[in-house]
Design an enzyme around this catalytic site. Structure first.
Site, short mmCIF file in Angstrom:
data_model
loop_
_atom_site.label_atom_id
_atom_site.label_comp_id
_atom_site.label_asym_id
_atom_site.label_seq_id
_atom_site.Cartn_x
_atom_site.Cartn_y
_atom_site.Cartn_z
N ARG A 293 -20.54 12.42 19.81
CA ARG A 293 -20.97 13.78 19.32
C ARG A 293 -22.46 13.63 19.05
NH1 ARG A 293 -15.60 13.85 17.82
NH2 ARG A 293 -14.71 16.07 18.23
N ARG B 163 -14.13 18.91 24.82
CA ARG B 163 -15.57 18.46 24.58
C ARG B 163 -16.59 19.09 25.69
NH1 ARG B 163 -16.35 14.21 21.32
NH2 ARG B 163 -18.57 14.87 21.71
N GLU C 137 3.77 -2.41 7.07
CA GLU C 137 4.74 -2.24 5.94
C GLU C 137 6.00 -1.48 6.19
OE1 GLU C 137 2.47 -1.14 2.33
OE2 GLU C 137 0.83 -2.65 2.95
N HIS D 218 0.82 -1.19 -0.07
CA HIS D 218 0.01 -0.02 -0.05
C HIS D 218 0.84 1.22 0.04
CE1 HIS D 218 -2.62 -3.03 1.70
NE2 HIS D 218 -3.42 -2.62 1.21
N1 URA Z 1 -9.52 13.76 16.74
C1 URA Z 1 -10.61 13.05 17.12
O1 URA Z 1 -10.71 11.89 16.73
N2 URA Z 1 -11.60 13.46 18.04
C2 URA Z 1 -11.50 14.93 18.37
O2 URA Z 1 -12.41 15.36 18.96
C3 URA Z 1 -10.48 15.74 17.89
C4 URA Z 1 -9.48 15.22 17.01
#
Ligand code: URA
Length: 251
Positions: free
Chosen positions: A163, A219, A75, A2
């Protein structure tokens, strides 16, 4: 298969820097001596460059998530690479961690499927202590805000990272409900999508693996990732990795 590179292309490089984003490969390689383009296929872009002491380094993107990260490590290991440093971005889940902070991972929670093809789920995804040491020393020396600890790796950016801004408006399967609160209570610093692959695979193969990630979002305050935060993180992560890789290769 790849990456479309051979052992000869690597000119004896035993160290790899592996960002997720193909667009970051050239930027990272250009921070070192004698950068040169190697190959590009699918999500895998590779460049070769040199540390301050002339030792070769390969920089190669993994793409997003476990499966393509496992291909990259497999790889490159077949081409003689022994040391792997993932350089990426992450979303903080602890209230006190500000965007721009650099996370130096000691380990990762394996909330993905790909690494279970390499080692059973009981096998820990742990960073090699040499990487943790040089990354910590470098972040400190540069005076950059940093945190050391455990991250969690999900192979789903939306539902797997709880989310709310999804097509199904924050609907999560029962096993995923409350995931962030649970991880936060367990002291996990952040969420991302590749670290546990890197740390499981390198530990299982007897290689040295490390992970560093810039916090592009907290978050607790937002779900929106801004270009400004991403740029700041990229700069901070590149500064730390440049110093850390040179320290590791000094010996
Ligand atoms: N990368 C992720 O997977 N989640 C995030 O919230 C930010 C970067």
């Amino acid at each position: 298969m790849h990456l479309h590179i051979s052992k000869d292309d690597l000119e004896g490089a035993t160290t790899a820097i592996i960002p997720g984003d193909p667009a970051r490969v050239e930027k990272i390689a250009r921070e070192f001596r004698n950068p040169k383009f190697l190959k590009q296929n699918r999500e895998f872009t590779s460049w070769l460059c040199e540390a301050d002491n002339g030792k070769k380094i390969v920089v190669c993107s993994t793409g997003i998530g476990g499966p393509s990260t496992a291909i990259t490590i497999e790889e490159l290991a077949l081409c003689g690479v022994k040391d792997f440093l993932r350089a990426g971005t992450t979303g903080a889940i602890q209230q006190h961690i500000d965007p721009g902070t650099v996370i130096i991972m000691t380990g990762a929670v394996r909330l993905e499927g790909a690494s279970q093809n390499i080692a059973p789920i009981e096998f820990p995804a742990v960073a090699h202590h040499d990487w943790v040491r040089v990354l910590f020393d470098s972040a400190k020396e540069l005076g950059l805000k940093h945190q050391i600890g455990i991250s969690a790796t999900s192979d789903s950016f939306y539902q797997g990272q709880n989310r709310q801004d999804t097509y199904q408006k924050g609907f999560f399967l029962r096993p995923l409900q409350g995931r962030i609160e649970e991880l936060e209570r367990l002291g996990v610093l952040s969420l991302e999508m590749e670290a546990s692959l890197v740390l499981t695979q390198t530990a299982a193969y007897g290689l040295r693996g490390g992970c560093i990630a810039g916090v592009i979002i907290n978050r607790h305050s937002s779900e929106v990732i801004t270009e400004e935060a991403t740029q700041i993180c990229e700069r901070n992560v590149i500064q730390v990795l440049k110093l850390a890789v040179n320290k590791l290769l000094e010996k």
